[in-house]
Scaffold this motif. Sequence first.
Motif, PDB file in Angstrom:
ATOM      1  N   GLU A  67      -3.989  -4.551  -1.643  1.00  0.00           N
ATOM      2  CA  GLU A  67      -3.101  -5.346  -0.789  1.00  0.00           C
ATOM      3  C   GLU A  67      -1.635  -5.256  -1.200  1.00  0.00           C
ATOM      4  N   THR A  68      -1.379  -5.190  -2.487  1.00  0.00           N
ATOM      5  CA  THR A  68      -0.001  -5.086  -2.969  1.00  0.00           C
ATOM      6  C   THR A  68       0.628  -3.786  -2.494  1.00  0.00           C
ATOM      7  N   LEU A  69      -0.096  -2.699  -2.618  1.00  0.00           N
ATOM      8  CA  LEU A  69       0.424  -1.406  -2.168  1.00  0.00           C
ATOM      9  C   LEU A  69       0.609  -1.376  -0.657  1.00  0.00           C
ATOM     10  N   VAL A  70      -0.306  -1.985   0.075  1.00  0.00           N
ATOM     11  CA  VAL A  70      -0.168  -2.058   1.537  1.00  0.00           C
ATOM     12  C   VAL A  70       1.117  -2.803   1.886  1.00  0.00           C
ATOM     13  N   GLY A  71       1.388  -3.907   1.198  1.00  0.00           N
ATOM     14  CA  GLY A  71       2.614  -4.672   1.451  1.00  0.00           C
ATOM     15  C   GLY A  71       3.856  -3.862   1.157  1.00  0.00           C
ATOM     16  N   LEU A  72       3.867  -3.154   0.040  1.00  0.00           N
ATOM     17  CA  LEU A  72       5.004  -2.305  -0.312  1.00  0.00           C
ATOM     18  C   LEU A  72       5.192  -1.202   0.716  1.00  0.00           C
ATOM     19  N   LYS A 130       1.514   8.220  -6.327  1.00  0.00           N
ATOM     20  CA  LYS A 130       1.970   6.845  -6.542  1.00  0.00           C
ATOM     21  C   LYS A 130       2.628   6.764  -7.916  1.00  0.00           C
ATOM     22  N   PRO A 131       3.619   5.953  -8.115  1.00  0.00           N
ATOM     23  CA  PRO A 131       4.253   5.131  -7.089  1.00  0.00           C
ATOM     24  C   PRO A 131       5.168   5.984  -6.219  1.00  0.00           C
TER      25      PRO A 131
END
Length: 137
Positions: A10-15, A104-105
């Motif tokens: 979820e954190t990566l999706v938000g970013l 990533k990142p």
Amino acid sequence: MRVLLVEDNETLVGLFRVQLRRLGQHELSVAVSKKSALELFKPGVFGVIFIDMGLEGLPDRGLDIIREIKAQVPEQRIGVLSSNDLQDMVRKSRQVGAGFYMVKPFTVEGLQVVLEGGQAAMKAYQPEIGEGRIIAL
């Protein structure tokens, strides 16, 4: 451009969503599993698809998704978004039809190169040390 991101973090999706907004009028759809990715995928809908390699507890689940999408639409623009850039995984991604491998990142600049550029632009992209790189396949 419509973009499909297959990612369960979820954190990566938000970013990814924030960085995509910075780049303009792109529409993001998100899938968190192979099943949801294949349900969302429709030929001609997405300009590009980014697939995380490790999903559902399997380190190479992304390969299955790429293989199935490419079997339906061989010309679909699709690539990998992964922290694992081992040569074997990059080679396997190429074999199943991925067009790029984004490590990533990732950066907003790298994301822009993938969205707007072709293979030559991805090959020419030289990120700063410590930032995500793109391997054009």
